[in-house]
Design an enzyme around this catalytic site. Structure first.
Site, PDB file in Angstrom:
ATOM      1  N   HIS A  11       8.279  -3.617 -13.216  1.00 53.37           N
ATOM      2  CA  HIS A  11       8.946  -4.124 -12.010  1.00 53.37           C
ATOM      3  C   HIS A  11       8.458  -5.262 -12.448  1.00 53.37           C
ATOM      4  O   HIS A  11       7.594  -5.712 -12.926  1.00 53.37           O
ATOM      5  CB  HIS A  11       8.497  -3.560 -10.976  1.00 53.37           C
ATOM      6  CG  HIS A  11       6.921  -2.912 -10.863  1.00 53.37           C
ATOM      7  ND1 HIS A  11       5.564  -1.752 -10.569  1.00 53.37           N
ATOM      8  CD2 HIS A  11       5.896  -4.217 -11.194  1.00 53.37           C
ATOM      9  CE1 HIS A  11       5.127  -2.414 -10.282  1.00 53.37           C
ATOM     10  NE2 HIS A  11       4.094  -3.885 -10.382  1.00 53.37           N
ATOM     11  N   ASP A  19       3.763 -11.017  -2.753  1.00 54.80           N
ATOM     12  CA  ASP A  19       4.042  -8.901  -2.285  1.00 54.80           C
ATOM     13  C   ASP A  19       3.011  -9.216  -1.369  1.00 54.80           C
ATOM     14  O   ASP A  19       1.624 -10.230  -1.815  1.00 54.80           O
ATOM     15  CB  ASP A  19       4.314  -8.110  -3.330  1.00 54.80           C
ATOM     16  CG  ASP A  19       3.615  -8.314  -4.590  1.00 54.80           C
ATOM     17  OD1 ASP A  19       2.819  -9.067  -5.520  1.00 54.80           O
ATOM     18  OD2 ASP A  19       3.490  -7.889  -5.887  1.00 54.80           O
ATOM     19  N   GLU A  60      10.980  -2.669  -7.718  1.00 53.40           N
ATOM     20  CA  GLU A  60      10.661  -1.821  -8.735  1.00 53.40           C
ATOM     21  C   GLU A  60      12.047  -1.801  -9.409  1.00 53.40           C
ATOM     22  O   GLU A  60      13.074  -1.929  -8.952  1.00 53.40           O
ATOM     23  CB  GLU A  60      10.330  -0.507  -7.762  1.00 53.40           C
ATOM     24  CG  GLU A  60       9.101  -0.647  -7.225  1.00 53.40           C
ATOM     25  CD  GLU A  60       8.205  -0.165  -8.340  1.00 53.40           C
ATOM     26  OE1 GLU A  60       8.026  -0.171  -9.063  1.00 53.40           O
ATOM     27  OE2 GLU A  60       6.883   0.145  -7.678  1.00 53.40           O
ATOM     28  N   ASN A  78       6.629  -0.319 -15.968  1.00 55.43           N
ATOM     29  CA  ASN A  78       8.032   0.584 -15.085  1.00 55.43           C
ATOM     30  C   ASN A  78       8.648  -1.038 -15.597  1.00 55.43           C
ATOM     31  O   ASN A  78      10.272  -1.382 -15.402  1.00 55.43           O
ATOM     32  CB  ASN A  78       8.573   1.593 -14.056  1.00 55.43           C
ATOM     33  CG  ASN A  78       7.991   0.510 -13.326  1.00 55.43           C
ATOM     34  OD1 ASN A  78       7.818  -0.738 -12.853  1.00 55.43           O
ATOM     35  ND2 ASN A  78       7.488   1.412 -11.923  1.00 55.43           N
TER      36      ASN A  78
END
Ligand code: GLP
Length: 260
Positions: free
Chosen positions: A154, A83, A159, A152
């Site tokens: 990810h 990313d 996400e 979370n």
């Protein structure tokens, strides 16, 4: 307890999950680095999927050291990063391209032309996503994908959402992610609000996945990912459908796994 242990063994068996456990971050980093080293020994021209964040820094240090000791050769390796933040230039200290240069590329004998990171400055995000997918396809896919996990769940910057995105896409970052990543920036307002990320489909197409997880703060999400439901609300849970995942983790991160 017995029931939990039995479920644990069945789940791990079905997933073919291998756990490389380290007492602490350093031992975890060494064990994870050994996997990359083995991959390059077996296939020197490997396509390595790489990750950023604090989790892989120790591993990159071990690889740089191994290179210094003449024990690893990146000359034929190719890398694709997971990313990149949107609107950060490659020479911006917070960009993931900069991170990779600093922690790995500048310290080993990799050919810069063989390292790929999404272009955060791309004027046309859709084109950039297609271009990045095309690069991965042209390289013949990923042999070993290194990933970390966000609080979370990810992976990359995929996400929590209603679906597992297949390909490279531009994502709006979750508040939790902005919050977690602000430690790297001067001010919270400086954290980019969007990023390009490889899709879950591409990550899942890698021949092998190496997930590295360290620290107490990751224990709950790690347990959720491997023992909760497989859902795009916890993106890392999809890894249970991959046949070749290695989890390198330290005792703290594994503290809520049934074997403790
Ligand atoms: C970032 C990265 C992820 C990384 C995650 C966890 O948001 N995009 O690839 O896995 O954070 O980072 P850390 O290892 O610092 O906890």
């Amino acid at each position: 307890m017995l029931q939990a242990r039995r479920d644990y063994i069945i789940i791990l068996f079905m997933n073919k999950l291998r756990i490389y456990r380290g007492a602490d971050y350093d031992e975890m980093s060494r064990k994870a680095a050994a996997v990359i080293q083995a991959q390059l020994t077996v296939k020197p021209e490997s396509v390595l999927g790489l990750a950023t964040g604090s989790s892989p820094i120790g591993l990159y240090n071990v690889l740089a050291q191994a290179y210094g000791d003449g024990k690893i050769d990146f000359s034929r390796a190719k890398t694709v990063n997971l990313d990149e933040y949107q609107w950060l230039a490659p020479d911006d200290e917070q960009s993931y391209r900069y991170f990779m240069q600093k922690h790995l590329f500048s310290r080993v004998n990799i050919n810069a032309d063989n390292t790929y990171v999404p272009n955060g400055l791309a004027a046309d995000p859709e084109d950039e996503c297609k271009r990045y997918d095309y690069i991965i396809e042209r390289l013949g896919g990923i042999d070993l994908q290194l990933i970390g996990i966000g609080h979370n769940g990810h992976i990359g910057f995929n996400e929590p959402s209603d679906e597992f995105p297949a390909k490279t896409h531009l994502v709006k970052l979750a508040e939790k992610t902005i919050e977690a990543n602000k430690r790297f920036f001067k001010r919270a307002e400086d954290v980019p609000r969007a990023a390009f990320t490889m899709g879950i489909g591409t990550i899942m197409s890698a021949a092998a996945v190496l997930l590295i997880v360290s620290g107490n703060d990751k224990a709950a999400i790690l347990k959720e990912a491997f023992f909760g439901p497989i859902t795009p609300r916890v993106p890392a849970s999809v890894l249970r459908l991959h046949r070749n995942v290695i989890l390198a983790a330290d005792d703290a991160a594994l503290s809520l796994f049934p074997t403790g």
